[in-house]
Design a protein around this motif. Structure first.
Motif, short mmCIF file in Angstrom:
data_model
loop_
_atom_site.label_atom_id
_atom_site.label_comp_id
_atom_site.label_asym_id
_atom_site.label_seq_id
_atom_site.Cartn_x
_atom_site.Cartn_y
_atom_site.Cartn_z
N PRO A 40 15.57 1.70 6.44
CA PRO A 40 16.69 1.93 7.38
C PRO A 40 16.30 1.71 8.84
CG PRO A 40 16.59 3.67 5.73
CD PRO A 40 15.34 2.86 5.56
N PHE A 41 15.07 2.05 9.20
CA PHE A 41 14.62 1.85 10.58
C PHE A 41 14.66 0.38 10.96
CE2 PHE A 41 11.09 0.69 13.39
CZ PHE A 41 11.37 1.47 14.50
N PHE A 42 14.21 -0.50 10.05
CA PHE A 42 14.19 -1.93 10.35
C PHE A 42 15.61 -2.51 10.34
CE2 PHE A 42 9.83 -1.19 9.27
CZ PHE A 42 9.12 -2.10 10.04
N GLN A 84 17.12 -0.83 13.83
CA GLN A 84 16.47 -1.19 15.09
C GLN A 84 16.33 -2.70 15.29
OE1 GLN A 84 15.57 0.99 17.51
NE2 GLN A 84 16.50 2.60 16.28
N TYR A 85 16.15 -3.44 14.20
CA TYR A 85 15.89 -4.87 14.32
C TYR A 85 16.93 -5.73 13.61
CZ TYR A 85 11.40 -3.17 15.97
OH TYR A 85 10.41 -2.51 16.67
N GLN A 86 17.99 -5.11 13.09
CA GLN A 86 19.10 -5.82 12.43
C GLN A 86 18.60 -6.79 11.37
OE1 GLN A 86 19.20 -5.65 16.14
NE2 GLN A 86 20.10 -3.69 15.57
N ILE A 87 17.63 -6.35 10.60
CA ILE A 87 17.11 -7.17 9.50
C ILE A 87 17.97 -6.92 8.27
CG2 ILE A 87 15.15 -7.60 7.98
CD1 ILE A 87 13.32 -6.81 10.26
N GLU A 88 18.73 -7.94 7.86
CA GLU A 88 19.60 -7.79 6.70
C GLU A 88 18.77 -7.77 5.42
OE1 GLU A 88 22.65 -10.70 6.62
OE2 GLU A 88 23.38 -10.27 8.65
N GLY A 89 19.18 -6.91 4.52
CA GLY A 89 18.49 -6.81 3.23
C GLY A 89 17.08 -6.25 3.33
N ALA A 90 16.84 -5.42 4.36
CA ALA A 90 15.49 -4.86 4.54
C ALA A 90 15.07 -4.03 3.34
CB ALA A 90 15.45 -4.01 5.81
N LEU A 91 16.01 -3.22 2.82
CA LEU A 91 15.68 -2.36 1.68
C LEU A 91 15.37 -3.20 0.45
CD1 LEU A 91 15.44 0.42 0.37
CD2 LEU A 91 17.91 0.35 -0.06
N GLU A 92 16.21 -4.20 0.18
CA GLU A 92 16.01 -5.03 -1.00
C GLU A 92 14.67 -5.78 -0.91
OE1 GLU A 92 18.74 -4.84 0.74
OE2 GLU A 92 20.17 -3.98 -0.71
N SER A 135 0.83 -1.21 0.00
CA SER A 135 0.00 0.00 0.00
C SER A 135 0.86 1.26 0.00
CB SER A 135 -0.92 0.00 1.23
OG SER A 135 -1.91 -1.00 1.12
N GLY A 136 2.03 1.18 0.63
CA GLY A 136 2.91 2.35 0.70
C GLY A 136 3.67 2.61 -0.57
N GLY A 137 4.10 1.55 -1.27
CA GLY A 137 4.84 1.73 -2.51
C GLY A 137 6.34 1.93 -2.27
N HIS A 138 7.04 2.26 -3.34
CA HIS A 138 8.50 2.36 -3.28
C HIS A 138 8.97 3.47 -2.33
CE1 HIS A 138 8.10 -0.04 -6.95
NE2 HIS A 138 9.34 -0.39 -6.77
N GLY A 139 8.26 4.60 -2.33
CA GLY A 139 8.69 5.71 -1.47
C GLY A 139 8.63 5.34 0.00
N THR A 140 7.53 4.72 0.42
CA THR A 140 7.39 4.30 1.82
C THR A 140 8.39 3.20 2.14
OG1 THR A 140 5.04 4.81 1.68
CG2 THR A 140 5.74 3.48 3.54
N ALA A 141 8.63 2.30 1.19
CA ALA A 141 9.60 1.23 1.41
C ALA A 141 11.00 1.79 1.65
CB ALA A 141 9.61 0.29 0.19
N ILE A 142 11.39 2.76 0.86
CA ILE A 142 12.71 3.37 1.02
C ILE A 142 12.79 4.13 2.35
CG2 ILE A 142 14.26 5.14 0.09
CD1 ILE A 142 13.20 4.34 -2.72
N ALA A 143 11.71 4.78 2.73
CA ALA A 143 11.72 5.59 3.95
C ALA A 143 11.81 4.73 5.21
CB ALA A 143 10.46 6.45 4.00
N TRP A 144 11.15 3.57 5.23
CA TRP A 144 11.08 2.75 6.44
C TRP A 144 12.21 1.73 6.55
CZ3 TRP A 144 8.21 2.98 10.81
CH2 TRP A 144 7.09 3.82 10.81
N PHE A 154 1.62 -1.43 14.79
CA PHE A 154 2.13 -2.80 14.69
C PHE A 154 3.54 -2.91 15.28
CE2 PHE A 154 -1.29 -3.93 11.81
CZ PHE A 154 -1.42 -5.31 12.01
N ILE A 155 4.36 -1.88 15.06
CA ILE A 155 5.71 -1.90 15.63
C ILE A 155 5.65 -1.91 17.15
CG2 ILE A 155 7.80 -0.50 15.94
CD1 ILE A 155 7.52 0.37 13.02
#
Length: 401
Positions: A145-147, A150-158, A134-143, A396-397
């Motif tokens: 780095p936070f994951f 904060q949660y050490q999720i590798e490859g979050a952006l990809e 629902s957020g799309g690419h812009g929201t994906a890029i914005a969020w 949710f977070i």
């Protein structure tokens, strides 16, 4: 290989005509209302992937012009919005917004459920939920780095970009078939409005009769530029009060303000609202925007995500089809407008607002116009949903944190 702005624009035009040719040659594509730019864009991105695998050549397009096209497109939507149509769409607007909030929650629950079943952290499911879809690419890029931080999720952006990318593809493909199924199953006819309908999505049979007057075309450009200038002032005012909205949303509202004030204050000959010229500009910008977006997808970057990603998309696509067909359509009145809005909602919840508009344009070109749909869906998708999505994501977070 970097493609400059001039060649990118030329490529987008060729991609659009490729999609148009394929849709005419293969009738199921037109029968199921697949937008021409989506058809051509998918073929182009597939050829780019083939080039990468066979010749080890990565094609990168310059996409600065794409953002300009998006701004102009949403400005034209605002300029075509009349208060009487907005009032008629008021109830549907509130219903669709409430339905959208419910689906944001469902989308995140699906993401969490799928990723958790593969042993991934539950919070990572948000990246495969409303953040990327629902957020799309812009929201994906914005969020992302936070994951990662904060949660050490590798490859979050990809991961988020992959979900957003395939969501964009499926969002553009599913809307037309959903509308076709609903319209033909219920034998729906166009709703008749007392207000003049939007000239967006003129039927294929009548498109050749639409005439573009050069004087009105120039006035349309002038008014679009005026609205973009007002949109810039609106954005600056919001920033002053520590409230931010995407610039194209500010231009959408600027168009609504201008189209509902200036003609009432002064008489302007050839005012562009509901004109063939404004519709022409809108369709050109939307077609090129989608062509650029889809032809620039780097499919080869998505293959490493494998099974969790595939399972996630299957469930998210199924959820969208069922929700659009059996929840959104009945809730909005079970009429022709509701069918068009259901097709737009499928594009919105998997892809982006332009994808939703492309779906509805393809549907209305095949059947008949829907004034309400082209007001309600853009307002929900371009404004309200982004604000609500932030609240849902944060909630949710806090639950999963």
């Amino acid at each position: 290989m970097l493609i400059d702005e001039r060649l990118t624009l030329m490529a987008a035009i060729l991609v659009y005509f490729l999609g148009k040719w394929l849709n005419r040659r293969y009738k199921p594509l037109q029968s199921f209302n697949i937008p021409e730019a989506v058809t051509g864009g998918i073929v182009a991105s597939s050829l780019a992937a083939l080039s990468f695998y066979v010749f080890n050549t990565e094609i990168t397009f310059s996409l600065q012009q794409r953002d300009v096209l998006l701004i102009i497109f949403f400005t034209t939507i605002g300029l075509n919005a009349q208060l009487d149509s907005l009032i008629k769409g008021g109830k549907s607007l509130m219903i669709l917004l409430l339905l959208a909030v419910g689906f944001l929650i469902l989308q995140n629950l699906v993401g969490i459920g799928v990723f958790t079943s593969f042993g991934m952290p539950p919070v990572s499911g948000l990246l495969g939920g409303s953040i990327s879809l629902s957020g799309g690419h812009g929201t994906a890029i914005a969020w992302s780095p936070f994951f990662s931080e904060q949660y050490q999720i590798e490859g979050a952006l990809e991961l988020a970009l992959a979900c957003a990318t395939f969501g964009l593809i499926f969002g553009g493909v599913l809307g037309g078939p959903i509308a076709k199924f609903i319209i033909e199953k219920h034998q729906l006819k166009q709703t008749v409005y007392s207000a003049k309908p939007l000239k967006v999505g003129v039927s294929h049979d009548n498109a050749k009769f639409a005439s573009v007057n050069i004087d009105q075309f120039l006035i349309s450009i002038f008014v679009i530029l005026l609205a973009i200038g007002l949109g810039n002032r609106i954005e600056a005012a919001l920033v002053y009060f520590d409230f931010e909205l995407p610039f194209f949303v500010c231009c959408l509202f600027a168009g609504i303000i201008i189209s509902n004030t200036v003609p009432r204050l002064i008489s302007v000959k050839l005012w562009p609202t509901n004109s063939a010229s404004l519709s022409f500009i809108s369709d050109v910008c939307l077609g090129l925007f989608l062509a650029m977006s889809l032809m620039s997808i780097k499919i080869w970057t998505l293959t490493s995500l494998a099974m969790p990603f595939v399972v996630l998309l299957v469930f998210q696509v199924l959820a969208t089809i069922l929700y659009s067909t059996y929840v959104v359509f009945p809730s909005l009145g079970k009429n022709y407008d509701a069918a068009v809005m259901a097709s737009g909602y499928a594009g919105l919840t998997l892809g982006a607002t332009p994808t939703a508009i492309a779906n509805m344009t393809a549907v209305t070109q095949h059947y008949s116009p829907s004034a309400k749909a082209f007001i309600v869906v853009p307002l929900v998708g371009a404004f309200f949903i982004d604000i609500v999505n932030v609240l849902v994501i944060n909630q949710f977070i806090s639950w999963l944190g």
